[in-house]
Design a protein around this motif. Structure first.
Motif, PDB file in Angstrom:
ATOM      1  N   SER A  48       0.833  -1.206   0.000  1.00  0.00           N
ATOM      2  CA  SER A  48       0.000   0.000   0.000  1.00  0.00           C
ATOM      3  C   SER A  48       0.866   1.253   0.000  1.00  0.00           C
ATOM      4  N   GLN A  49       1.929   1.237   0.779  1.00  0.00           N
ATOM      5  CA  GLN A  49       2.836   2.385   0.796  1.00  0.00           C
ATOM      6  C   GLN A  49       3.470   2.606  -0.578  1.00  0.00           C
ATOM      7  N   LEU A  50       3.887   1.522  -1.216  1.00  0.00           N
ATOM      8  CA  LEU A  50       4.480   1.646  -2.556  1.00  0.00           C
ATOM      9  C   LEU A  50       3.516   2.307  -3.530  1.00  0.00           C
ATOM     10  N   LYS A  51       2.236   1.949  -3.438  1.00  0.00           N
ATOM     11  CA  LYS A  51       1.246   2.479  -4.364  1.00  0.00           C
ATOM     12  C   LYS A  51       0.905   3.940  -4.104  1.00  0.00           C
ATOM     13  N   HIS A  52       0.929   4.361  -2.848  1.00  0.00           N
ATOM     14  CA  HIS A  52       0.334   5.657  -2.512  1.00  0.00           C
ATOM     15  C   HIS A  52       1.284   6.671  -1.894  1.00  0.00           C
ATOM     16  N   GLU A  53       2.508   6.265  -1.534  1.00  0.00           N
ATOM     17  CA  GLU A  53       3.421   7.200  -0.876  1.00  0.00           C
ATOM     18  C   GLU A  53       4.670   7.396  -1.737  1.00  0.00           C
TER      19      GLU A  53
END
Length: 430
Positions: free
Chosen positions: A308-313
């Motif tokens: 999720s972090q890779l996708k959104h941060e």
């Protein structure tokens, strides 16, 4: 059951008498199908005759040809065998004969063009034996496997010979194309003399402003050393697409193989590492983050959070890399330590090449994965060429891949046959 009762000025009337058997509707439908096939054979025979000459001499390439004989030939049609008499020509020096009817009618070996189209489409989906079974059970057509093989090979050879020369128009799209994604991957198949070798699959996908895929062009290439034919074909497809969509963003998506980036980088404005390959490395690295046997739930949660972090941060890839580098490897099993080190190298190399900014992609409704090409490896290669006991020679694999790519790319199959109808079936090929 069927006879021609009227045949003048280009109009034919065929009378058919059907004897519907007592029994089930299925049995009656079989009788109806037999009657329709008889009508089709009679009509096709008359249609073929219209492409014959009146017996006058012909001039071809400055050479005079005259009628040698009128002989009888059987043609395979979707409905059965149509037998007609046609003129065959020869020069005064003898040698090979020429049949104007077959040239004008675009017959392929002994098949009419529509039947050759049907056979080659079916062959792209299954082997010659399965094609014969389908024809027998569903069309009441009995055909030898060798006939199916020869016709399909001829059509496939036309596709192979012309795939770099014939241009195909993409379908009319309702939405403007803002992004073109180029991707490639390989799939292994068993070759007759070389063991398992890698066939290549390429995909060019067109996306609108909302990130919705509107069209994909597929193509494949049989295993070859150096991949020269595949790359040449791909570059010609890219050039045609760029001429049509010069203002689009060209995005290259692939896994981490160096050869992929060597090919994609010169043709794209931006490159992106396939997100789902990254998750595979993270999944293995999670074993080093929570090495305990009871840490399954923690590993799953960690993996979900990092994805999720890779996708959104922004800059998430760098932070994850630093986290992995900070882990102690002293007590880790060798296999877990190797997976962790592989993940660190994978992240480090691709961060350096700026291929992991997934948050930017997501914000701008751009794709982050090469799933289209991954799926094409299965549908284009695996489903047809990797059946039990299958072994391939390079030419046979290339024929099947060319046919399947035409079938799977929207609009191309019919355009391919339109070009055969325009240019003929007796093209030159190796």
């Amino acid at each position: 059951m069927a006879t021609i009762t009227h045949n003048t000025n280009g109009t034919i009337t065929i009378s058919v008498t059907l004897d519907l058997p007592q029994g089930s509707l299925l049995e009656m439908e079989d009788a109806i199908l037999d009657g329709i096939n008889e009508v089709g054979c009679l009509a096709t025979a008359e249609a073929l005759k219209r492409f014959d000459t009146d017996g006058s001499p012909l001039i071809r390439d400055g050479v005079k040809w005259t009628v040698r004989a009128h002989d009888t030939r059987k043609y395979q049609t979707p409905y059965g065998v149509a037998e007609i008499e046609r003129a065959v020509y020869q020069t005064s020096k003898g040698g090979r004969i020429y049949c104007p009817l077959e040239d004008a009618a675009r017959t392929i070996l002994s098949a009419t063009p529509k039947f050759a189209q049907q056979i080659s489409h079916k062959y792209s989906q299954g082997n010659a034996r399965s094609v014969c079974t389908d024809l027998r059970d569903n069309h009441h057509r009995t055909l030898a496997t060798s006939t199916v093989q020869n016709i399909a090979d001829w059509v496939g050879s036309i596709a192979c010979a012309q795939e770099q020369h014939w241009e195909y128009a993409p379908p009319e799209l309702d939405e403007a194309i803002s992004t073109v994604v180029l991707s490639l991957d390989g799939a292994y198949l068993l070759m007759a003399n070389d063991g398992y070798r890698e066939a290549m699959v390429g995909a060019i996908s067109l996306y609108d402003n909302d990130g919705e895929r509107q069209h994909t062009i597929y193509f494949g290439e049989a295993p070859e050393y150096g991949k020269a034919c595949f790359k040449e074909r791909y570059e010609k497809e890219i050039a045609r697409i760029k001429a049509r969509y010069p203002d689009a963003l060209y995005l290259g998506i692939a896994d981490g193989a160096k050869d992929n980036w060597a090919f994609l980088t010169p043709h794209t404005d931006r490159q992106l590492l396939d997100f789902y390959h990254v998750t595979e490395y993270l999944a293995k690295a999670s074993e080093a983050v929570f090495p305990q046997k009871t840490g399954k739930a923690e590993r799953k949660q960690w993996l979900s959070t990092r994805c999720s972090q890779l996708k959104h941060e922004h800059h998430a890839a760098q932070r994850i890399l630093e986290e992995l580098q900070s882990l102690s490897t002293a007590a880790l099993p060798a296999s877990v330590r190797d997976d962790l080190e592989a993940a660190i190298r994978y992240f480090k190399n691709n961060i350096a090449e700026r291929r992991m900014d997934y948050a930017h992609q997501v914000e701008h409704h751009l794709p982050i994965g090469s799933g289209v090409t991954e799926a094409a490896c299965k549908t284009l290669v695996k489903q047809r060429l990797c059946g039990s006991g299958m072994r391939w020679k390079a030419k046979g694999a290339k024929v099947v891949l060319s046919l399947r790519a035409l079938v799977q790319t929207t609009n191309r199959w019919q355009q391919f046959w339109d070009k055969i109808n325009q240019f003929g079936a007796n093209v030159s090929f190796a």
